[in-house]
Design a protein around this motif. Structure first.
Motif, PDB file in Angstrom:
ATOM      1  N   ASP A 122       0.842  -1.208   0.000  1.00  0.00           N
ATOM      2  CA  ASP A 122       0.000   0.000   0.000  1.00  0.00           C
ATOM      3  C   ASP A 122       0.875   1.255   0.000  1.00  0.00           C
ATOM      4  O   ASP A 122       0.585   2.222  -0.707  1.00  0.00           O
ATOM      5  CB  ASP A 122      -0.911  -0.015   1.233  1.00  0.00           C
ATOM      6  CG  ASP A 122      -1.745   1.245   1.346  1.00  0.00           C
ATOM      7  OD1 ASP A 122      -2.709   1.369   0.565  1.00  0.00           O
ATOM      8  OD2 ASP A 122      -1.424   2.109   2.186  1.00  0.00           O
ATOM      9  N   ARG A 154       2.164   2.362  -3.369  1.00  0.00           N
ATOM     10  CA  ARG A 154       1.200   2.769  -4.406  1.00  0.00           C
ATOM     11  C   ARG A 154       0.877   4.257  -4.309  1.00  0.00           C
ATOM     12  O   ARG A 154       0.905   4.847  -3.237  1.00  0.00           O
ATOM     13  CB  ARG A 154      -0.095   1.960  -4.246  1.00  0.00           C
ATOM     14  CG  ARG A 154       0.019   0.574  -4.858  1.00  0.00           C
ATOM     15  CD  ARG A 154      -1.150  -0.284  -4.490  1.00  0.00           C
ATOM     16  NE  ARG A 154      -2.431   0.380  -4.742  1.00  0.00           N
ATOM     17  CZ  ARG A 154      -3.609  -0.173  -4.475  1.00  0.00           C
ATOM     18  NH1 ARG A 154      -3.660  -1.375  -3.943  1.00  0.00           N
ATOM     19  NH2 ARG A 154      -4.716   0.472  -4.730  1.00  0.00           N
ATOM     20  N   ASP A 214      -2.058   5.411  -5.888  1.00  0.00           N
ATOM     21  CA  ASP A 214      -3.510   5.558  -6.023  1.00  0.00           C
ATOM     22  C   ASP A 214      -4.239   5.062  -4.775  1.00  0.00           C
ATOM     23  O   ASP A 214      -5.207   4.340  -4.854  1.00  0.00           O
ATOM     24  CB  ASP A 214      -3.984   4.749  -7.228  1.00  0.00           C
ATOM     25  CG  ASP A 214      -3.646   3.268  -7.072  1.00  0.00           C
ATOM     26  OD1 ASP A 214      -2.723   2.953  -6.290  1.00  0.00           O
ATOM     27  OD2 ASP A 214      -4.307   2.435  -7.708  1.00  0.00           O
ATOM     28  N   THR A 215      -3.753   5.417  -3.599  1.00  0.00           N
ATOM     29  CA  THR A 215      -4.388   4.949  -2.367  1.00  0.00           C
ATOM     30  C   THR A 215      -4.437   6.076  -1.354  1.00  0.00           C
ATOM     31  O   THR A 215      -3.622   6.989  -1.377  1.00  0.00           O
ATOM     32  CB  THR A 215      -3.633   3.719  -1.774  1.00  0.00           C
ATOM     33  OG1 THR A 215      -3.843   3.670  -0.361  1.00  0.00           O
ATOM     34  CG2 THR A 215      -2.156   3.771  -2.029  1.00  0.00           C
ATOM     35  N   LYS A 216      -5.452   5.968  -0.469  1.00  0.00           N
ATOM     36  CA  LYS A 216      -5.549   6.959   0.615  1.00  0.00           C
ATOM     37  C   LYS A 216      -4.911   6.419   1.896  1.00  0.00           C
ATOM     38  O   LYS A 216      -5.058   7.003   2.959  1.00  0.00           O
ATOM     39  CB  LYS A 216      -7.015   7.276   0.877  1.00  0.00           C
ATOM     40  CG  LYS A 216      -7.653   8.102  -0.218  1.00  0.00           C
ATOM     41  CD  LYS A 216      -9.049   8.493   0.240  1.00  0.00           C
ATOM     42  CE  LYS A 216      -9.695   9.418  -0.736  1.00  0.00           C
ATOM     43  NZ  LYS A 216     -11.149   9.279  -0.744  1.00  0.00           N
ATOM     44  N   HIS A 217      -4.316   5.248   1.796  1.00  0.00           N
ATOM     45  CA  HIS A 217      -3.667   4.623   2.953  1.00  0.00           C
ATOM     46  C   HIS A 217      -4.653   4.464   4.110  1.00  0.00           C
ATOM     47  O   HIS A 217      -4.349   4.790   5.260  1.00  0.00           O
ATOM     48  CB  HIS A 217      -2.437   5.432   3.390  1.00  0.00           C
ATOM     49  CG  HIS A 217      -1.520   5.760   2.247  1.00  0.00           C
ATOM     50  ND1 HIS A 217      -0.832   4.792   1.561  1.00  0.00           N
ATOM     51  CD2 HIS A 217      -1.224   6.938   1.669  1.00  0.00           C
ATOM     52  CE1 HIS A 217      -0.125   5.369   0.591  1.00  0.00           C
ATOM     53  NE2 HIS A 217      -0.351   6.666   0.637  1.00  0.00           N
ATOM     54  N   ASP A 218      -5.806   3.950   3.742  1.00  0.00           N
ATOM     55  CA  ASP A 218      -6.895   3.834   4.702  1.00  0.00           C
ATOM     56  C   ASP A 218      -7.204   2.350   4.924  1.00  0.00           C
ATOM     57  O   ASP A 218      -7.227   1.570   3.971  1.00  0.00           O
ATOM     58  CB  ASP A 218      -8.107   4.572   4.087  1.00  0.00           C
ATOM     59  CG  ASP A 218      -9.275   4.605   5.024  1.00  0.00           C
ATOM     60  OD1 ASP A 218      -9.100   5.153   6.122  1.00  0.00           O
ATOM     61  OD2 ASP A 218     -10.353   4.104   4.665  1.00  0.00           O
ATOM     62  N   ASP A 245      -8.639   0.881   1.593  1.00  0.00           N
ATOM     63  CA  ASP A 245      -7.552   0.296   0.787  1.00  0.00           C
ATOM     64  C   ASP A 245      -7.081  -1.087   1.260  1.00  0.00           C
ATOM     65  O   ASP A 245      -6.938  -1.991   0.458  1.00  0.00           O
ATOM     66  CB  ASP A 245      -6.359   1.269   0.778  1.00  0.00           C
ATOM     67  CG  ASP A 245      -6.764   2.642   0.256  1.00  0.00           C
ATOM     68  OD1 ASP A 245      -7.131   2.735  -0.931  1.00  0.00           O
ATOM     69  OD2 ASP A 245      -6.787   3.608   1.034  1.00  0.00           O
ATOM     70  N   TYR A 284      -7.782  -4.762  -0.518  1.00  0.00           N
ATOM     71  CA  TYR A 284      -6.572  -5.465  -0.990  1.00  0.00           C
ATOM     72  C   TYR A 284      -6.701  -6.967  -0.713  1.00  0.00           C
ATOM     73  O   TYR A 284      -6.435  -7.809  -1.571  1.00  0.00           O
ATOM     74  CB  TYR A 284      -5.363  -4.853  -0.259  1.00  0.00           C
ATOM     75  CG  TYR A 284      -4.038  -5.573  -0.359  1.00  0.00           C
ATOM     76  CD1 TYR A 284      -3.051  -5.128  -1.252  1.00  0.00           C
ATOM     77  CD2 TYR A 284      -3.738  -6.654   0.482  1.00  0.00           C
ATOM     78  CE1 TYR A 284      -1.814  -5.758  -1.311  1.00  0.00           C
ATOM     79  CE2 TYR A 284      -2.505  -7.284   0.418  1.00  0.00           C
ATOM     80  CZ  TYR A 284      -1.542  -6.842  -0.479  1.00  0.00           C
ATOM     81  OH  TYR A 284      -0.319  -7.462  -0.530  1.00  0.00           O
TER      82      TYR A 284
END
Ligand code: ADQ
Length: 414
Positions: free
Chosen positions: A216, A219, A221-225, A229, A233
């Motif tokens: 994560d 990447r 294209d992620t909000k690291h949530d 996310d 995954y």
């Protein structure tokens, strides 16, 4: 089954925007509840009662009162390798503060490397409920999946506030789809007005969590949530199990509170959950000492209800009254009074939640209001009586007509 070594990570860094103004000055998990508790006490009590005594609390947003509460209330013996440590954001991976809940864990990976657990239990810090996480960990290990997500049914009108779980009909233990806070979703096959919500409580196998967090972090294209996310995954890899909260069994639970779980994320839900406790048959049972909810013990003297100098009795009905409260000739109805509240002669407090050290002056009226810590309501003032007047004075009034006076606001005499 051989016992697993478990590290618990409590996510306590969120802003709690929808609980403004109660969160203007404190993190949501530090918001007071039911007179003498803070929201985080429910998550931490559940972990401790589950036998999990290695706990890190990841904090970020306005964490001072949360840190103070944890250090005063939740100290444990580090010599016995038992700890509840409050860990602030520290920019351990570059120059940013925690970007999202997954990034909070990613930036705290040193804690997982240090503890070397088999299992990492990750939970939120702002719900009111009882849950035995050991039962969820056992089910997780049996499932063979890399993550298990705790799930509970919620009414359809709340769908945009939760992660929505679709269970695999061919393999009911697995999650087929997970969508974070969608605008709509089809209802459940046996109840079109409900959907299956993620409770924001997860059990991970350590290596799988570490891998997912590394992937994560790499990447763009992620909000690291976690909900947005990390759980998707695992769902994409068909590697996420669902844990049905209704199977969780707590000693001493009653039929009414066995499946009680509330996200007290808005002023209305916060108020309703407080009011439930003083209803004739509360849904949540604070008195189940087989699964106690721990909190800080006040040094204040016991509550008292006394006659004022002019001979009027102080009284409270259908209310929770905490230590240090003095009702001197005033009348309290269906309200929650936190520690050291003072109600003066001929004052009327009805349907309200008063936090620590609020004083209500002689003849003042408070109705359907939430009054934050230390606010002084002067003699004769009225709150919750005229919504327009309350708005003009700078107080918040919700659509349902609750008035909120925040910390530090000055209430002028009427
Ligand atoms: P939310 O609660 O809306 O939804 P989020 O705001 O990420 O999601 O908060 C989850 C937990 O993480 C809270 O306890 C919060 O305090 C904490 N948190 C948020 N940002 C953080 C940060 N930067 N650092 C540390 N802690 C942080 C989540 C799930 C949904 C699920 C609901 C259940 O994402 O899928 O349905 O919880 O209420």
């Amino acid at each position: 089954m051989a016992p697993k070594k478990v590290l618990a990570v409590v996510l306590a860094g969120g802003e709690g925007k929808r609980l403004m103004p109660l969160t203007a000055d404190r993190a949501k998990p530090a918001v007071p509840f039911a007179g003498s508790y803070r929201l985080i006490d429910f998550a931490l009590s559940n972990l401790v009662n589950s036998g999990y005594l290695q706990i890190v609390v990841l904090t970020q947003y306005k964490s001072h009162s949360l840190d103070r509460h944890i250090s005063e209330t939740w100290r444990m013996s580090t010599q016995l390798q038992q700890y509840i440590a409050s860990v602030p954001a520290q920019q351990r991976r570059g120059k940013s503060w925690f970007l999202g809940s997954a990034n909070a864990i990613y930036q705290s990976l040193n804690l997982i490397h240090d503890a070397q657990p088999d299992i990492v239990v990750v939970i939120g810090a702002d719900h009111v409920y009882r849950m035995d996480f050991e039962q969820m960990v056992d089910a997780h290990v049996k499932s063979g999946a890399s993550v298990s997500v705790a799930a509970v049914r919620q009414p359809m009108n709340l769908v945009d506030q939760f992660g929505v779980i679709e269970v695999d009909q061919d393999n009911p233990g697995r999650i087929k789809a997970f969508v974070e806070k969608p605008a709509t979703t089809p209802g459940l096959p046996d109840d079109p007005n409900s959907f299956l919500a993620s409770m924001g409580n997860y059990v991970f196998t350590r290596e799988a969590l570490l891998q997912a967090l590394e992937d994560d972090a790499a990447r763009l294209d992620t909000k690291h949530d976690m909900g947005g996310d990390i759980i998707p995954y695992f769902v994409e890899r068909n590697d996420a199990a669902v844990y049905d909260f209704t199977t969780n069994d707590i000693p001493g639970a009653t039929d009414r509170d066995r499946q009680y779980w509330r996200d007290v994320g808005t002023m209305d839900s916060y108020y309703d959950a407080n009011m439930d406790l003083i209803s004739p048959l509360p849904l949540f049972n604070l008195y189940n000492l087989q699964w106690p909810i721990y909190t800080r013990q006040s040094v204040s003297p016991p509550a008292k209800f006394v006659r004022s100098a002019s001979g009027r009795s102080g009284e409270a009905h259908d209310s929770i009254v905490s230590a240090g409260v003095v009702v001197s000739g005033g009348a309290v109805q269906t309200s929650i009074l936190a520690t050291d509240v003072f109600i003066d002669e001929a004052a009327e407090v009805t349907g309200s939640v008063l936090l620590d050290k609020v004083t209500v002056g002689r003849g003042a009226v408070v109705r359907r209001a939430i009054i934050d810590k230390n606010v002084r309501i002067p003699e004769g003032a009225q709150i919750g009586v005229d919504a327009e007047l309350d708005r003009r004075r700078g107080f918040s009034v919700t659509d349902s007509g609750l008035t909120i006076v925040s910390k530090g606001q000055v209430v002028a005499p009427s």
